[in-house]
Design a protein around this motif. Structure first.
Motif, PDB file in Angstrom:
ATOM      1  N   LYS A 196       0.300 -35.333 -29.450  1.00  0.00           N
ATOM      2  CA  LYS A 196       1.573 -34.617 -29.485  1.00  0.00           C
ATOM      3  C   LYS A 196       1.397 -33.175 -29.033  1.00  0.00           C
ATOM      4  O   LYS A 196       2.243 -32.627 -28.306  1.00  0.00           O
ATOM      5  N   PHE A 197       0.320 -32.538 -29.476  1.00  0.00           N
ATOM      6  CA  PHE A 197       0.000 -31.190 -28.991  1.00  0.00           C
ATOM      7  C   PHE A 197      -0.125 -31.201 -27.465  1.00  0.00           C
ATOM      8  O   PHE A 197       0.409 -30.338 -26.771  1.00  0.00           O
ATOM      9  N   HIS A 198      -0.862 -32.183 -26.975  1.00  0.00           N
ATOM     10  CA  HIS A 198      -1.122 -32.299 -25.540  1.00  0.00           C
ATOM     11  C   HIS A 198       0.186 -32.423 -24.761  1.00  0.00           C
ATOM     12  O   HIS A 198       0.400 -31.733 -23.754  1.00  0.00           O
ATOM     13  N   ALA A 199       1.081 -33.280 -25.236  1.00  0.00           N
ATOM     14  CA  ALA A 199       2.351 -33.481 -24.540  1.00  0.00           C
ATOM     15  C   ALA A 199       3.200 -32.212 -24.560  1.00  0.00           C
ATOM     16  O   ALA A 199       3.778 -31.817 -23.530  1.00  0.00           O
ATOM     17  N   ALA A 200       3.260 -31.541 -25.719  1.00  0.00           N
ATOM     18  CA  ALA A 200       4.090 -30.342 -25.839  1.00  0.00           C
ATOM     19  C   ALA A 200       3.550 -29.197 -24.988  1.00  0.00           C
ATOM     20  O   ALA A 200       4.306 -28.514 -24.278  1.00  0.00           O
ATOM     21  N   VAL A 201       2.242 -28.979 -25.045  1.00  0.00           N
ATOM     22  CA  VAL A 201       1.648 -27.875 -24.284  1.00  0.00           C
ATOM     23  C   VAL A 201       1.710 -28.163 -22.789  1.00  0.00           C
ATOM     24  O   VAL A 201       1.999 -27.271 -21.984  1.00  0.00           O
ATOM     25  N   SER A 202       1.451 -29.407 -22.412  1.00  0.00           N
ATOM     26  CA  SER A 202       1.520 -29.765 -20.992  1.00  0.00           C
ATOM     27  C   SER A 202       2.912 -29.487 -20.431  1.00  0.00           C
ATOM     28  O   SER A 202       3.058 -28.971 -19.314  1.00  0.00           O
ATOM     29  N   ALA A 203       3.937 -29.833 -21.217  1.00  0.00           N
ATOM     30  CA  ALA A 203       5.310 -29.596 -20.765  1.00  0.00           C
ATOM     31  C   ALA A 203       5.574 -28.106 -20.575  1.00  0.00           C
ATOM     32  O   ALA A 203       6.207 -27.699 -19.582  1.00  0.00           O
ATOM     33  N   ARG A 204       5.078 -27.293 -21.508  1.00  0.00           N
ATOM     34  CA  ARG A 204       5.285 -25.845 -21.389  1.00  0.00           C
ATOM     35  C   ARG A 204       4.523 -25.264 -20.212  1.00  0.00           C
ATOM     36  O   ARG A 204       5.037 -24.438 -19.460  1.00  0.00           O
ATOM     37  N   LEU A 205       3.287 -25.700 -20.028  1.00  0.00           N
ATOM     38  CA  LEU A 205       2.468 -25.144 -18.949  1.00  0.00           C
ATOM     39  C   LEU A 205       2.973 -25.568 -17.577  1.00  0.00           C
ATOM     40  O   LEU A 205       2.768 -24.854 -16.589  1.00  0.00           O
ATOM     41  N   SER A 206       3.629 -26.733 -17.511  1.00  0.00           N
ATOM     42  CA  SER A 206       4.140 -27.198 -16.214  1.00  0.00           C
ATOM     43  C   SER A 206       5.262 -26.313 -15.691  1.00  0.00           C
ATOM     44  O   SER A 206       5.592 -26.351 -14.504  1.00  0.00           O
ATOM     45  N   GLN A 207       5.845 -25.498 -16.564  1.00  0.00           N
ATOM     46  CA  GLN A 207       6.932 -24.616 -16.164  1.00  0.00           C
ATOM     47  C   GLN A 207       6.434 -23.249 -15.683  1.00  0.00           C
ATOM     48  O   GLN A 207       7.225 -22.439 -15.202  1.00  0.00           O
ATOM     49  N   VAL A 208       5.127 -23.011 -15.859  1.00  0.00           N
ATOM     50  CA  VAL A 208       4.559 -21.728 -15.430  1.00  0.00           C
ATOM     51  C   VAL A 208       4.442 -21.709 -13.907  1.00  0.00           C
ATOM     52  O   VAL A 208       3.987 -22.686 -13.300  1.00  0.00           O
ATOM     53  N   THR A 209       4.846 -20.617 -13.297  1.00  0.00           N
ATOM     54  CA  THR A 209       4.804 -20.507 -11.837  1.00  0.00           C
ATOM     55  C   THR A 209       4.219 -19.162 -11.407  1.00  0.00           C
ATOM     56  O   THR A 209       4.004 -18.266 -12.235  1.00  0.00           O
ATOM     57  N   GLY A 210       3.976 -19.055 -10.105  1.00  0.00           N
ATOM     58  CA  GLY A 210       3.565 -17.792  -9.512  1.00  0.00           C
ATOM     59  C   GLY A 210       2.236 -17.264 -10.015  1.00  0.00           C
ATOM     60  O   GLY A 210       1.312 -18.039 -10.310  1.00  0.00           O
ATOM     61  N   PRO A 211       2.112 -15.927 -10.158  1.00  0.00           N
ATOM     62  CA  PRO A 211       0.846 -15.307 -10.592  1.00  0.00           C
ATOM     63  C   PRO A 211       0.369 -15.808 -11.949  1.00  0.00           C
ATOM     64  O   PRO A 211      -0.829 -15.948 -12.174  1.00  0.00           O
ATOM     65  N   LYS A 212       1.312 -16.089 -12.862  1.00  0.00           N
ATOM     66  CA  LYS A 212       0.914 -16.580 -14.181  1.00  0.00           C
ATOM     67  C   LYS A 212       0.241 -17.948 -14.076  1.00  0.00           C
ATOM     68  O   LYS A 212      -0.704 -18.233 -14.812  1.00  0.00           O
ATOM     69  N   LYS A 213       0.732 -18.767 -13.150  1.00  0.00           N
ATOM     70  CA  LYS A 213       0.128 -20.080 -12.950  1.00  0.00           C
ATOM     71  C   LYS A 213      -1.288 -19.947 -12.413  1.00  0.00           C
ATOM     72  O   LYS A 213      -2.199 -20.667 -12.841  1.00  0.00           O
ATOM     73  N   ARG A 214      -1.487 -19.025 -11.493  1.00  0.00           N
ATOM     74  CA  ARG A 214      -2.832 -18.806 -10.936  1.00  0.00           C
ATOM     75  C   ARG A 214      -3.775 -18.261 -12.006  1.00  0.00           C
ATOM     76  O   ARG A 214      -4.944 -18.653 -12.077  1.00  0.00           O
ATOM     77  N   LEU A 215      -3.269 -17.339 -12.841  1.00  0.00           N
ATOM     78  CA  LEU A 215      -4.088 -16.799 -13.933  1.00  0.00           C
ATOM     79  C   LEU A 215      -4.473 -17.903 -14.905  1.00  0.00           C
ATOM     80  O   LEU A 215      -5.633 -17.982 -15.342  1.00  0.00           O
ATOM     81  N   LEU A 216      -3.509 -18.770 -15.231  1.00  0.00           N
ATOM     82  CA  LEU A 216      -3.780 -19.874 -16.152  1.00  0.00           C
ATOM     83  C   LEU A 216      -4.820 -20.817 -15.572  1.00  0.00           C
ATOM     84  O   LEU A 216      -5.753 -21.238 -16.275  1.00  0.00           O
ATOM     85  N   GLY A 217      -4.682 -21.144 -14.299  1.00  0.00           N
ATOM     86  CA  GLY A 217      -5.649 -22.038 -13.664  1.00  0.00           C
ATOM     87  C   GLY A 217      -7.047 -21.459 -13.670  1.00  0.00           C
ATOM     88  O   GLY A 217      -8.031 -22.173 -13.927  1.00  0.00           O
ATOM     89  N   TRP A 218      -7.144 -20.158 -13.388  1.00  0.00           N
ATOM     90  CA  TRP A 218      -8.457 -19.491 -13.426  1.00  0.00           C
ATOM     91  C   TRP A 218      -9.039 -19.538 -14.840  1.00  0.00           C
ATOM     92  O   TRP A 218     -10.217 -19.884 -15.020  1.00  0.00           O
ATOM     93  N   ALA A 219      -8.220 -19.217 -15.856  1.00  0.00           N
ATOM     94  CA  ALA A 219      -8.711 -19.175 -17.233  1.00  0.00           C
ATOM     95  C   ALA A 219      -9.165 -20.562 -17.688  1.00  0.00           C
ATOM     96  O   ALA A 219     -10.205 -20.695 -18.349  1.00  0.00           O
ATOM     97  N   MET A 220      -8.414 -21.596 -17.346  1.00  0.00           N
ATOM     98  CA  MET A 220      -8.790 -22.948 -17.756  1.00  0.00           C
ATOM     99  C   MET A 220     -10.093 -23.378 -17.093  1.00  0.00           C
ATOM    100  O   MET A 220     -10.931 -24.034 -17.720  1.00  0.00           O
ATOM    101  N   GLY A 221     -10.289 -22.988 -15.850  1.00  0.00           N
ATOM    102  CA  GLY A 221     -11.551 -23.293 -15.174  1.00  0.00           C
ATOM    103  C   GLY A 221     -12.727 -22.599 -15.828  1.00  0.00           C
ATOM    104  O   GLY A 221     -13.805 -23.184 -15.996  1.00  0.00           O
ATOM    105  N   VAL A 222     -12.524 -21.348 -16.212  1.00  0.00           N
ATOM    106  CA  VAL A 222     -13.577 -20.594 -16.903  1.00  0.00           C
ATOM    107  C   VAL A 222     -13.919 -21.265 -18.229  1.00  0.00           C
ATOM    108  O   VAL A 222     -15.102 -21.437 -18.574  1.00  0.00           O
ATOM    109  N   ALA A 223     -12.897 -21.654 -19.003  1.00  0.00           N
ATOM    110  CA  ALA A 223     -13.141 -22.272 -20.308  1.00  0.00           C
ATOM    111  C   ALA A 223     -13.914 -23.575 -20.164  1.00  0.00           C
ATOM    112  O   ALA A 223     -14.832 -23.854 -20.945  1.00  0.00           O
ATOM    113  N   ARG A 224     -13.563 -24.361 -19.163  1.00  0.00           N
ATOM    114  CA  ARG A 224     -14.265 -25.639 -18.973  1.00  0.00           C
ATOM    115  C   ARG A 224     -15.735 -25.404 -18.621  1.00  0.00           C
ATOM    116  O   ARG A 224     -16.622 -26.106 -19.125  1.00  0.00           O
ATOM    117  N   ARG A 225     -15.987 -24.458 -17.747  1.00  0.00           N
ATOM    118  CA  ARG A 225     -17.389 -24.172 -17.375  1.00  0.00           C
ATOM    119  C   ARG A 225     -18.166 -23.623 -18.566  1.00  0.00           C
ATOM    120  O   ARG A 225     -19.326 -23.979 -18.786  1.00  0.00           O
TER     121      ARG A 225
END
Length: 596
Positions: free
Chosen positions: A275-304
């Motif tokens: 349920k957390f996954h579904a709710a957060v995924s829905a919220r993150l899918s609405q992120v656009t522009g520079p915030k989306k790029r920042l989020l993608g960078w941060a998630m890549g860093v966390a995974r590494r």
């Protein structure tokens, strides 16, 4: 020599930290704390009350209600008075409640409210040993001579001296039964797992050393206290190590309570994480522009970052700097919004969880570690821990336990946490305990690093008409990796091929249809577009498996599987026999007139 028992640990904790916060309840819009001194006084008074009501050593005391201070106070009081607490799931039917109360020989039952009381009232004639029903604090009064309000129950103990409770405590031995854990019964009546003081305290100590529990830690109590995992977290762990417990107001209030409490330890069953996954995924899918790029960078860093820390590898300085920056810019705010801003240990257990869900959270700097075990060994058998975690596995064996595989792949366990047997069931005990080894009934495999993966249940093995043995668990887990699939049940015993029943996630399905420009009109399970999409998904999943393990036909259910229909246990395990019966027409339709 002082006997090491649960009451001895509990009262020692209160003596060592009398002013420390033991538990918290939300009243009047604010969290109110109760000290260890007052907690101990409440337990002592309740123990005296049980003695006053005639509880004899060894008798059961049943508890039927949501997570409340009265639940744990009464459970500890029962143990201190020489009795044996037995939790009952609030979703149990009147007949199931009667079975447990009668089986546990409980003269006293604690209930949350009138709805739970009514279950006992309906079965009164079948409960000859029941003498008193105690209402939790604040429950509306019930006109019944057998019923005691909470305050009246406690007052009954005022005529019994503390010395009577102390004497009962001195009569306890480490190998005495401390609690009954009634299994949720996927194939028949529940069995009463007898756990001893030694079983529970050894497990509490071992878990504390593995996850470094500190008195400053806190957790939110919301999963059923009838389950051993929640008892270890909300009762026995705190009694040993002093961390505080916040009692959730109600299941539907858990998201809000979580944000308020920000616990340092959080245990969730897979459905919570999904349920957390579904709710957060829905919220993150609405992120656009520079915030989306920042989020993608941060998630890549966390995974590494976590790819290294999970296996105890050092983190390069540059990656460490990027990780700290990602925390400051993205993760601290995001995790706090979920209620996990302070969480340093997040755990998933009680059922399988899809690997992609765990990987998703890793990208959010939330490392969810899987645990595997059963009531029969106090909860944990294996666990992923700091520096030794592999996503998709349930971790390595708990230190001090011997874990091996039988010739057929069944997981066998031996050690200090293994139970003494099933109450009043010597035949089931002899089947489960052989030469000191607990036969779990689960099938598994070890990798080269001794990380365990669960591959199925022995009793759930499908034997096809062609004689092939197939474990449905991994196929079902793969099918559930689609956000559109809430639950999957693979069919095929004595059949020519495998089929499946799929319960759809209705919210996710409606959103997907809207995204496809399709009307999200009921009945959703008859939508041609949805059927076509899931047909492609089932075919794609089949590519992971051998031909005999591929699902050739499926049907979408018109509703979710439910406990009310008897299809799920209180811990959300599948009751396959009930599912087969309830949906027999759909199942037979998949095999009717098959030319192959």
């Amino acid at each position: 020599m002082v006997t090491d028992t649960i009451p001895a640990r509990f009262f020692a904790q209160a003596h060592a930290h009398p002013d420390g916060p033991a538990y918290h309840v939300r009243r009047g819009g604010a969290w109110q704390s109760v000290s260890w001194r007052d907690y101990a006084a409440q337990v002592r008074r309740a123990a005296r009350a049980l003695v006053a009501l005639g509880l004899a050593p060894g008798q059961g005391v049943c508890l039927l209600g949501y997570n409340r201070p009265e639940w744990v106070i009464t459970a500890f009081a029962a143990i201190a008075a020489g009795g044996v607490p037995a939790g009952i799931y609030t979703t149990c039917s009147p007949v199931e409640v009667q079975y447990i109360v009668h089986h546990a020989e409980a003269p006293v039952v604690l209930v949350e409210d009138r709805a739970q009381y009514d279950k006992l009232r309906q079965q009164r004639d079948n409960l000859p040993g029941l003498k008193f029903i105690v209402l939790m604090d604040g429950a509306p009064a019930i006109d019944d001579p057998m019923v005691l309000a909470w305050d009246a129950f406690l007052a009954a103990g005022d005529r019994v001296p503390d010395a009577a409770v102390d004497e009962r405590g001195r009569g306890l031995a480490e190998d005495d039964t401390a609690t009954y854990i009634y299994t949720s019964g996927t194939t028949g009546p529940p069995k009463a797992v007898m756990l001893t003081h030694r079983n529970i305290l050894w497990t509490a100590e071992t878990l504390s050393s593995l996850i470094e529990i500190r008195p400053q830690d806190s957790l939110l109590s919301y999963l059923p206290l009838s389950h051993i995992a929640e008892q270890m977290l909300s009762m026995h762990g705190p009694a040993c190590y002093g961390h505080s417990v916040y009692f959730a107001e109600a299941l539907e209030r858990v998201p809000d309570n979580l944000k308020e409490v920000q616990p340092t330890i959080f245990f969730g069953v897979p459905r919570i994480w999904e349920k957390f996954h579904a709710a957060v995924s829905a919220r993150l899918s609405q992120v656009t522009g520079p915030k989306k790029r920042l989020l993608g960078w941060a998630m890549g860093v966390a995974r590494r970052y976590h790819a290294l820390t999970m296996i105890g590898r050092p983190v390069p300085a540059t990656l460490g700097w990027q990780y700290r920056l990602a925390q400051r810019l993205v993760f601290r705010k995001l995790k706090t919004a979920l209620g996990l801003g302070r969480a340093r240990m997040c755990v998933s257990g009680a059922a399988p969880i899809a690997a992609h869900v765990l990987e998703f959270f890793t990208g959010l700097d939330i490392l969810v570690r899987e645990v595997y075990g059963q009531s029969e060994d106090c909860g944990p058998t294996t666990l992923n821990v700091h520096g030794a975690t592999k996503l998709g596995t349930v971790g390595r064996p708990i230190p001090g336990l011997e874990v091996r595989l039988a010739d057929d792949g069944e997981i066998l366990v031996r050690g200090p946490s293994v139970f003494k047997g099933y109450y009043k069931d010597p035949a089931a005990t002899a089947e489960a305990l052989q030469d000191g080894w607990l036969h779990s009934g689960d099938l598994g495999s070890f990798d080269a690093d001794r990380f365990l993966s669960i591959t199925g249940r022995k009793k759930e093995i499908i034997i096809t008409a062609g004689g092939k043995n197939i474990a449905p668990k991994n196929i079902e887990a793969a099918l559930k990796e689609s956000p559109l699939v809430e639950e999957a049940v693979v069919i095929g015993d004595r059949r020519k091929f495998l089929s499946a029943l799929l319960a759809i996630d209705r919210a996710a399905a409606a959103k997907w249809l809207e995204g496809q420009g399709q009307p999200a009109a009921e009945p959703l399970h008859e939508s041609p577009a949805l059927l076509a999409e899931l047909t492609k998904w089932v075919d794609k999943v089949g590519e992971q498996f051998a031909r005999v393990e591929q699902v050739r036909k499926f049907r979408l259910l018109p509703r979710s599987l439910s406990q009310e229909a008897g299809e799920l246990t209180p811990t959300l395990k599948l009751k396959r026999r009930v599912i087969d019966k309830n949906w027999s027409a759909l199942i037979e339709g998949m095999y009717a007139d098959d030319p192959n």
